[in-house]
Scaffold this motif. Sequence first.
Motif, PDB file in Angstrom:
ATOM      1  N   ALA A 127       0.824  -1.214   0.000  1.00 26.06           N
ATOM      2  CA  ALA A 127       0.000   0.000   0.000  1.00 26.06           C
ATOM      3  C   ALA A 127       0.851   1.253   0.000  1.00 26.06           C
ATOM      4  CB  ALA A 127      -0.936   0.001   1.208  1.00 26.06           C
ATOM      5  N   ASN A 128       1.997   1.209   0.672  1.00 28.07           N
ATOM      6  CA  ASN A 128       2.854   2.389   0.739  1.00 28.07           C
ATOM      7  C   ASN A 128       3.638   2.620  -0.549  1.00 28.07           C
ATOM      8  OD1 ASN A 128       2.727   3.732   3.448  1.00 28.07           O
ATOM      9  ND2 ASN A 128       2.964   1.607   4.084  1.00 28.07           N
ATOM     10  N   ILE A 129       3.723   1.618  -1.406  1.00 28.85           N
ATOM     11  CA  ILE A 129       4.289   1.807  -2.749  1.00 28.85           C
ATOM     12  C   ILE A 129       3.175   2.245  -3.698  1.00 28.85           C
ATOM     13  CG2 ILE A 129       5.415   0.679  -4.700  1.00 28.85           C
ATOM     14  CD1 ILE A 129       6.707  -1.225  -2.671  1.00 28.85           C
ATOM     15  N   GLU A 130       2.050   1.572  -3.603  1.00 30.52           N
ATOM     16  CA  GLU A 130       0.920   1.826  -4.494  1.00 30.52           C
ATOM     17  C   GLU A 130       0.381   3.251  -4.345  1.00 30.52           C
ATOM     18  OE1 GLU A 130      -2.535  -1.232  -5.807  1.00 30.52           O
ATOM     19  OE2 GLU A 130      -2.824  -0.321  -3.844  1.00 30.52           O
ATOM     20  N   THR A 167      -5.141   8.767  -5.255  1.00 33.86           N
ATOM     21  CA  THR A 167      -3.996   7.870  -5.151  1.00 33.86           C
ATOM     22  C   THR A 167      -4.493   6.445  -4.932  1.00 33.86           C
ATOM     23  OG1 THR A 167      -3.860   8.282  -2.763  1.00 33.86           O
ATOM     24  CG2 THR A 167      -2.478   9.636  -4.201  1.00 33.86           C
ATOM     25  N   LEU A 168      -3.691   5.492  -5.343  1.00 31.77           N
ATOM     26  CA  LEU A 168      -4.010   4.094  -5.065  1.00 31.77           C
ATOM     27  C   LEU A 168      -3.612   3.767  -3.623  1.00 31.77           C
ATOM     28  CD1 LEU A 168      -2.861   2.352  -8.379  1.00 31.77           C
ATOM     29  CD2 LEU A 168      -5.171   3.036  -7.695  1.00 31.77           C
ATOM     30  N   GLY A 169      -3.842   2.537  -3.216  1.00 31.56           N
ATOM     31  CA  GLY A 169      -3.470   2.098  -1.873  1.00 31.56           C
ATOM     32  C   GLY A 169      -4.617   2.062  -0.897  1.00 31.56           C
ATOM     33  N   ASN A 170      -5.745   2.724  -1.243  1.00 28.65           N
ATOM     34  CA  ASN A 170      -6.855   2.790  -0.297  1.00 28.65           C
ATOM     35  C   ASN A 170      -7.447   1.423   0.018  1.00 28.65           C
ATOM     36  OD1 ASN A 170      -6.780   5.622  -0.025  1.00 28.65           O
ATOM     37  ND2 ASN A 170      -7.990   5.896  -1.878  1.00 28.65           N
ATOM     38  N   LEU A 198      -6.062  -1.629  -0.437  1.00 26.30           N
ATOM     39  CA  LEU A 198      -5.089  -2.462   0.274  1.00 26.30           C
ATOM     40  C   LEU A 198      -5.004  -2.067   1.741  1.00 26.30           C
ATOM     41  CD1 LEU A 198      -1.883  -3.121  -1.867  1.00 26.30           C
ATOM     42  CD2 LEU A 198      -3.194  -4.777  -0.537  1.00 26.30           C
ATOM     43  N   PHE A 199      -4.947  -0.749   1.990  1.00 23.89           N
ATOM     44  CA  PHE A 199      -4.843  -0.294   3.370  1.00 23.89           C
ATOM     45  C   PHE A 199      -6.109  -0.627   4.152  1.00 23.89           C
ATOM     46  CE2 PHE A 199      -4.559   2.984   6.763  1.00 23.89           C
ATOM     47  CZ  PHE A 199      -3.339   2.597   7.274  1.00 23.89           C
ATOM     48  N   ARG A 245       8.929  10.579   3.111  1.00 23.12           N
ATOM     49  CA  ARG A 245       7.793  11.383   3.565  1.00 23.12           C
ATOM     50  C   ARG A 245       6.499  10.581   3.568  1.00 23.12           C
ATOM     51  NH1 ARG A 245       5.476  17.199   1.191  1.00 23.12           N
ATOM     52  NH2 ARG A 245       3.590  17.210   2.512  1.00 23.12           N
ATOM     53  N   VAL A 246       6.277   9.839   2.478  1.00 22.71           N
ATOM     54  CA  VAL A 246       5.057   9.048   2.383  1.00 22.71           C
ATOM     55  C   VAL A 246       5.026   7.966   3.459  1.00 22.71           C
ATOM     56  CG1 VAL A 246       3.758   7.425   0.931  1.00 22.71           C
ATOM     57  CG2 VAL A 246       4.752   9.488  -0.073  1.00 22.71           C
ATOM     58  N   MET A 247       6.156   7.279   3.648  1.00 21.92           N
ATOM     59  CA  MET A 247       6.206   6.199   4.622  1.00 21.92           C
ATOM     60  C   MET A 247       6.083   6.704   6.051  1.00 21.92           C
ATOM     61  SD  MET A 247       6.431   3.168   3.248  1.00 21.92           S
ATOM     62  CE  MET A 247       7.281   2.077   4.378  1.00 21.92           C
TER      63      MET A 247
END
Length: 238
Positions: free
Chosen positions: A43-46, A59-62, A64-65, A129-131
């Motif tokens: 999720a943190n890559i996506e 953004t993607l990842g929603n 998965l998270f 920053r994102v992580m």
Amino acid sequence: MNFQNEIVLIASIFVFFGALVAFFRIFGRHGIYAWTVICTIAANIEVLILVHAFGMDTTLGNVLFASSFLATDIMSELFGKKEANKCVKIGIATNIAFILISQSWFLYIPAEGDTMASPIRTVFSNTPRVMISSLLAYVLCEIFDVWAYHFIWSKTEAKSGSKEKYLWLRNNGSTLISQLINVVAFNLMAFAGVFPAPVLIQILIFGYGTFIVTSIADTPFIYLARWISKKHPELLSE
């Protein structure tokens, strides 16, 4: 009009939630731990990818998270608060480890014939920053989610006299509030100043809208996990 993004997003809800339940069926609680690690990293890559879907940029990842919330809710329901909090701690440790590992790659000097260092650097140069934003948001919302799940459970049990009733309420109630905390905290910390304000607002709206949908959609999966645990009680002792 091309609806590929919308179709993939909707399909991913069933694929990711179904995969989590499958991991539980095959590996018991260890499968839930494993899925927590997978979705935390992926999720943190996506989330670095911006797509246009349902008329807005997001953004993607929603999705998965969102599956990480289902993981802690299944853990709370079947194994208790202590195991759910352990799941959260695994997610936190995974975040920290991945930040350190991904940034260590930049300490190497690529060979002259290398073709991958530059694109990898492009992707993961934004990772800290994102992580870190994800880590802080994850800590806030997941700890709250476990607390809220058991708080709602204690209230409904006291009212109904049953530990099993109102599973849908403790699952959705805790997740919807937790996801609001997550969406606001993460996106403001990660993307304020990165995307224009109108895009950031769209990300916030679409992100929470996605989480409302996923929170409701994950309800059959937590019921399925509980049904599996009753059919296969050995999973609870592994």
